[in-house]
Design a protein around this motif. Sequence first.
Motif, PDB file in Angstrom:
ATOM      1  N   ASP A   1       0.815  -1.222   0.000  1.00 20.27           N
ATOM      2  CA  ASP A   1       0.000   0.000   0.000  1.00 20.27           C
ATOM      3  C   ASP A   1       0.845   1.266   0.000  1.00 20.27           C
ATOM      4  O   ASP A   1       0.325   2.359  -0.231  1.00 20.27           O
ATOM      5  CB  ASP A   1      -0.907   0.048   1.242  1.00 20.27           C
ATOM      6  N   ALA A   2       2.129   1.167   0.280  1.00 23.03           N
ATOM      7  CA  ALA A   2       2.977   2.334   0.528  1.00 23.03           C
ATOM      8  C   ALA A   2       2.901   3.386  -0.570  1.00 23.03           C
ATOM      9  O   ALA A   2       2.669   4.563  -0.293  1.00 23.03           O
ATOM     10  CB  ALA A   2       4.425   1.899   0.754  1.00 23.03           C
ATOM     11  N   LYS A   3       3.107   3.002  -1.820  1.00 30.78           N
ATOM     12  CA  LYS A   3       3.147   4.020  -2.871  1.00 30.78           C
ATOM     13  C   LYS A   3       1.781   4.671  -3.076  1.00 30.78           C
ATOM     14  O   LYS A   3       1.691   5.850  -3.369  1.00 30.78           O
ATOM     15  CB  LYS A   3       3.712   3.464  -4.173  1.00 30.78           C
ATOM     16  N   TYR A   4       0.697   3.918  -2.874  1.00 35.67           N
ATOM     17  CA  TYR A   4      -0.638   4.493  -3.033  1.00 35.67           C
ATOM     18  C   TYR A   4      -0.976   5.437  -1.879  1.00 35.67           C
ATOM     19  O   TYR A   4      -1.612   6.466  -2.076  1.00 35.67           O
ATOM     20  CB  TYR A   4      -1.684   3.382  -3.146  1.00 35.67           C
ATOM     21  N   LEU A   5      -0.524   5.098  -0.674  1.00 33.09           N
ATOM     22  CA  LEU A   5      -0.745   5.993   0.466  1.00 33.09           C
ATOM     23  C   LEU A   5       0.017   7.299   0.278  1.00 33.09           C
ATOM     24  O   LEU A   5      -0.490   8.372   0.602  1.00 33.09           O
ATOM     25  CB  LEU A   5      -0.320   5.314   1.772  1.00 33.09           C
ATOM     26  N   SER A   6       1.228   7.221  -0.248  1.00 34.03           N
ATOM     27  CA  SER A   6       2.004   8.437  -0.512  1.00 34.03           C
ATOM     28  C   SER A   6       1.276   9.334  -1.505  1.00 34.03           C
ATOM     29  O   SER A   6       1.167  10.543  -1.304  1.00 34.03           O
ATOM     30  CB  SER A   6       3.390   8.086  -1.054  1.00 34.03           C
ATOM     31  N   LYS A   7       0.774   8.749  -2.590  1.00 33.43           N
ATOM     32  CA  LYS A   7       0.039   9.529  -3.591  1.00 33.43           C
ATOM     33  C   LYS A   7      -1.203  10.160  -2.989  1.00 33.43           C
ATOM     34  O   LYS A   7      -1.521  11.321  -3.255  1.00 33.43           O
ATOM     35  CB  LYS A   7      -0.347   8.648  -4.772  1.00 33.43           C
ATOM     36  N   LEU A   8      -1.915   9.400  -2.156  1.00 31.27           N
ATOM     37  CA  LEU A   8      -3.128   9.915  -1.528  1.00 31.27           C
ATOM     38  C   LEU A   8      -2.813  11.076  -0.583  1.00 31.27           C
ATOM     39  O   LEU A   8      -3.483  12.114  -0.611  1.00 31.27           O
ATOM     40  CB  LEU A   8      -3.849   8.804  -0.770  1.00 31.27           C
TER      41      LEU A   8
END
Length: 67
Positions: A24-31
């Motif tokens: 989930d890390a990269k998607y959480l950063s984008k969010l």
Amino acid sequence: MIFSQQDFNVKKLNYSIRSAIKRDAKYLSKLILQINGETKNIDLEQGEAFIDHNFISEQRRSTRQIR
């Protein structure tokens, strides 16, 4: 807090809420970056919006130690 997945159906839309996992890390950063760009109510230090696999692992590990 680490918790198992909970599924909800609201107005004919399905939602799942669960603790973050490494992928989930990269998607959480984008969010976080998107939300930060849309509001002035988030106060982040430089670099705080970027979440990587290690950050999630450390958070999960520290949460387990608190219990």
